[in-house]
Write a protein that holds these residues in place. Structure first.
Motif, PDB file in Angstrom:
ATOM      1  N   SER A  70       0.852  -1.186   0.000  1.00  0.00           N
ATOM      2  CA  SER A  70       0.000   0.000   0.000  1.00  0.00           C
ATOM      3  C   SER A  70       0.890   1.238   0.000  1.00  0.00           C
ATOM      4  N   ILE A  71       0.632   2.148  -0.944  1.00  0.00           N
ATOM      5  CA  ILE A  71       1.421   3.367  -1.082  1.00  0.00           C
ATOM      6  C   ILE A  71       0.591   4.537  -0.588  1.00  0.00           C
ATOM      7  N   ILE A  72       1.069   5.219   0.433  1.00  0.00           N
ATOM      8  CA  ILE A  72       0.334   6.311   1.067  1.00  0.00           C
ATOM      9  C   ILE A  72       0.816   7.620   0.451  1.00  0.00           C
ATOM     10  N   THR A  73      -0.065   8.270  -0.327  1.00  0.00           N
ATOM     11  CA  THR A  73       0.346   9.460  -1.083  1.00  0.00           C
ATOM     12  C   THR A  73      -0.276  10.750  -0.557  1.00  0.00           C
ATOM     13  N   VAL A  74      -0.993  10.700   0.562  1.00  0.00           N
ATOM     14  CA  VAL A  74      -1.648  11.908   1.076  1.00  0.00           C
ATOM     15  C   VAL A  74      -0.608  12.872   1.632  1.00  0.00           C
ATOM     16  N   LYS A  75      -1.026  14.133   1.827  1.00  0.00           N
ATOM     17  CA  LYS A  75      -0.135  15.135   2.425  1.00  0.00           C
ATOM     18  C   LYS A  75       0.130  14.783   3.884  1.00  0.00           C
ATOM     19  N   GLN A  76       1.236  15.302   4.414  1.00  0.00           N
ATOM     20  CA  GLN A  76       1.626  14.919   5.766  1.00  0.00           C
ATOM     21  C   GLN A  76       0.573  15.304   6.811  1.00  0.00           C
ATOM     22  N   TYR A  77      -0.099  16.440   6.622  1.00  0.00           N
ATOM     23  CA  TYR A  77      -1.081  16.846   7.619  1.00  0.00           C
ATOM     24  C   TYR A  77      -2.324  15.969   7.598  1.00  0.00           C
ATOM     25  N   GLN A  78      -2.439  15.066   6.619  1.00  0.00           N
ATOM     26  CA  GLN A  78      -3.560  14.132   6.557  1.00  0.00           C
ATOM     27  C   GLN A  78      -3.212  12.755   7.121  1.00  0.00           C
ATOM     28  N   LEU A  79      -1.989  12.595   7.606  1.00  0.00           N
ATOM     29  CA  LEU A  79      -1.525  11.276   8.038  1.00  0.00           C
ATOM     30  C   LEU A  79      -2.218  10.772   9.295  1.00  0.00           C
ATOM     31  N   ASP A  80      -2.657  11.665  10.161  1.00  0.00           N
ATOM     32  CA  ASP A  80      -3.295  11.207  11.397  1.00  0.00           C
ATOM     33  C   ASP A  80      -4.510  10.338  11.087  1.00  0.00           C
ATOM     34  N   ASP A  81      -5.284  10.727  10.076  1.00  0.00           N
ATOM     35  CA  ASP A  81      -6.447   9.924   9.687  1.00  0.00           C
ATOM     36  C   ASP A  81      -6.019   8.557   9.174  1.00  0.00           C
ATOM     37  N   ILE A  82      -4.931   8.535   8.393  1.00  0.00           N
ATOM     38  CA  ILE A  82      -4.432   7.265   7.836  1.00  0.00           C
ATOM     39  C   ILE A  82      -3.953   6.351   8.953  1.00  0.00           C
ATOM     40  N   ILE A  83      -3.154   6.898   9.847  1.00  0.00           N
ATOM     41  CA  ILE A  83      -2.603   6.088  10.936  1.00  0.00           C
ATOM     42  C   ILE A  83      -3.707   5.615  11.867  1.00  0.00           C
ATOM     43  N   GLY A  84      -4.682   6.486  12.133  1.00  0.00           N
ATOM     44  CA  GLY A  84      -5.818   6.068  12.946  1.00  0.00           C
ATOM     45  C   GLY A  84      -6.574   4.919  12.318  1.00  0.00           C
ATOM     46  N   ARG A  85      -6.723   4.978  11.013  1.00  0.00           N
ATOM     47  CA  ARG A  85      -7.399   3.900  10.282  1.00  0.00           C
ATOM     48  C   ARG A  85      -6.618   2.588  10.408  1.00  0.00           C
ATOM     49  N   ILE A  86      -5.308   2.666  10.251  1.00  0.00           N
ATOM     50  CA  ILE A  86      -4.473   1.463  10.325  1.00  0.00           C
ATOM     51  C   ILE A  86      -4.569   0.828  11.710  1.00  0.00           C
ATOM     52  N   LEU A  87      -4.525   1.660  12.743  1.00  0.00           N
ATOM     53  CA  LEU A  87      -4.569   1.144  14.115  1.00  0.00           C
ATOM     54  C   LEU A  87      -5.896   0.470  14.435  1.00  0.00           C
ATOM     55  N   GLN A  88      -6.946   0.810  13.689  1.00  0.00           N
ATOM     56  CA  GLN A  88      -8.261   0.214  13.913  1.00  0.00           C
ATOM     57  C   GLN A  88      -8.504  -1.034  13.076  1.00  0.00           C
ATOM     58  N   MET A  89      -7.601  -1.352  12.166  1.00  0.00           N
ATOM     59  CA  MET A  89      -7.791  -2.518  11.312  1.00  0.00           C
ATOM     60  C   MET A  89      -7.657  -3.805  12.116  1.00  0.00           C
ATOM     61  N   PRO A  90      -8.477  -4.825  11.809  1.00  0.00           N
ATOM     62  CA  PRO A  90      -8.372  -6.108  12.519  1.00  0.00           C
ATOM     63  C   PRO A  90      -6.966  -6.701  12.425  1.00  0.00           C
ATOM     64  N   ALA A  91      -6.364  -6.567  11.249  1.00  0.00           N
ATOM     65  CA  ALA A  91      -4.986  -7.017  11.048  1.00  0.00           C
ATOM     66  C   ALA A  91      -4.235  -5.915  10.311  1.00  0.00           C
ATOM     67  N   GLU A  92      -3.135  -5.457  10.879  1.00  0.00           N
ATOM     68  CA  GLU A  92      -2.411  -4.363  10.243  1.00  0.00           C
ATOM     69  C   GLU A  92      -1.769  -4.835   8.935  1.00  0.00           C
ATOM     70  N   PRO A  93      -1.634  -3.957   7.961  1.00  0.00           N
ATOM     71  CA  PRO A  93      -1.022  -4.323   6.674  1.00  0.00           C
ATOM     72  C   PRO A  93       0.404  -4.826   6.858  1.00  0.00           C
ATOM     73  N   GLU A  94       0.868  -5.584   5.847  1.00  0.00           N
ATOM     74  CA  GLU A  94       2.224  -6.127   5.904  1.00  0.00           C
ATOM     75  C   GLU A  94       3.265  -5.131   5.398  1.00  0.00           C
ATOM     76  N   ASN A  95       2.911  -4.392   4.333  1.00  0.00           N
ATOM     77  CA  ASN A  95       3.898  -3.533   3.664  1.00  0.00           C
ATOM     78  C   ASN A  95       3.275  -2.177   3.333  1.00  0.00           C
ATOM     79  N   LEU A  96       3.859  -1.106   3.878  1.00  0.00           N
ATOM     80  CA  LEU A  96       3.377   0.245   3.626  1.00  0.00           C
ATOM     81  C   LEU A  96       4.532   1.123   3.157  1.00  0.00           C
TER      82      LEU A  96
END
Length: 300
Positions: A70-96
């Motif tokens: 998974s390639i995360i291309t959002v701006k840095q100030y949008q990362l909190d939403d991305i990281i929050g989403r990842i932390l809520q996933m049943p299983a965290e992704p293998e490769n980011l």
């Protein structure tokens, strides 16, 4: 290989369009409307010609991180939403793979238990013209390095990527990100405030003096070992991207938030810890903040 592209701004569309030539790509958008338009029209890529790439598009709410990369291309100030989403996933992704400007996001990545974390810097220039059209107006490479974990999946991705959209592996992520930070910290705020293309910073002798003064402050804060070489590299970037308009300039013109906090804000914080005075850097930081949203406080 399945690749997810999280974010469908100019960089997200650019990566999805090129990578779809070799990979099974799903792009995740902020809105359902954009996902619907991409699914209907494809991604229109404009460079020397025009091509249409058909990919799967889904709203960000449906991202589960199940792709091989998974390639995360959002701006840095949008990362909190991305990281929050990842932390809520049943299983965290293998490769980011994170593709943000600045270095402030490195601390955020420490909170993730993802086995393999990669970071990168982008030398391409791109402009999103509408929800599914992107103009590739500056050709370069994407540098990537291992932040934590195993590089095997990264090398598998690099070896399969389209030749016309190259990726370069870097041994040390710190050096890679620092080099990009220096260039961004000098070029982006100056071009954004002066409303000029990159080349104007070195072609106009008065702008060049300001560039040199700003670089001197930055070099002192970052304690650069070879400042003259770094300055020459910044000047060369201005020369080779002379007709490019920086992302910060384009953000201000489009009335969007900029990544000033991730770039000058990061350096300013280091200067404050060192109790070092950086009047030019500080002034440029506050000018950009003042231009964002008309100087009103904004919720990120």
């Amino acid at each position: 290989m399945k690749v997810g592209v999280v974010g469908a701004g100019s960089i997200g569309l650019l990566f999805a369009a090129y990578l779809s030539r070799r990979f099974n790509v799903t792009v995740y958008t902020r809105t359902e409307a954009q996902a619907s338009e991409i699914n209907k029209f494809g991604i229109l890529l404009k460079n020397s010609g025009r091509t249409i790439s058909f990919v799967t598009a889904l709203p960000f709410s449906e991202w589960q991180g199940m792709e091989d990369l998974s390639i995360i291309t959002v701006k840095q100030y949008q990362l909190d939403d991305i990281i929050g989403r990842i932390l809520q996933m049943p299983a965290e992704p293998e490769n980011l793979l994170f593709l943000q400007n600045g270095m402030g996001h490195l601390e955020k990545l420490q909170s993730l238990a993802v086995p393999n974390l990669f970071v990168g810097t982008i030398e391409h220039g791109a402009l999103r013209e509408n929800s599914y059209t992107v103009s590739h107006n500056g050709f370069g490479v994407t540098n990537i390095a291992v932040f934590r974990g195993d590089s095997n999946q990264l090398f598998r991705f690099i070896s399969s990527a389209p030749e016309e959209f190259p990726f370069v592996f870097k041994e040390r992520y710190e050096d890679m990100l620092l080099n990009k930070l220096i260039a961004n910290a000098v070029i982006n705020p100056l071009t954004a405030i002066l409303k000029v293309e990159n080349g104007d910073l070195i072609e106009n002798p008065y702008y060049l003096k300001v560039l040199d003064s700003l670089f001197t402050e930055i070099a002192a804060v970052l304690e650069l070992d070879n400042a003259q070489s770094d300055l020459e590299r910044v000047i060369n970037i201005c020369r080779t991207t002379a007709e490019n308009r920086s992302s910060m300039l384009k953000d201000l013109e489009a009335n969007r938030l900029t990544e000033i906090d991730a770039i000058l804000g990061y350096i300013l914080a280091k200067a404050n810890k060192q109790d070092r005075k950086v009047p030019l850097l500080e002034s440029l930081y506050y000018i950009i903040k003042g231009k964002e949203n008309g100087g009103r406080e904004v919720v990120k």
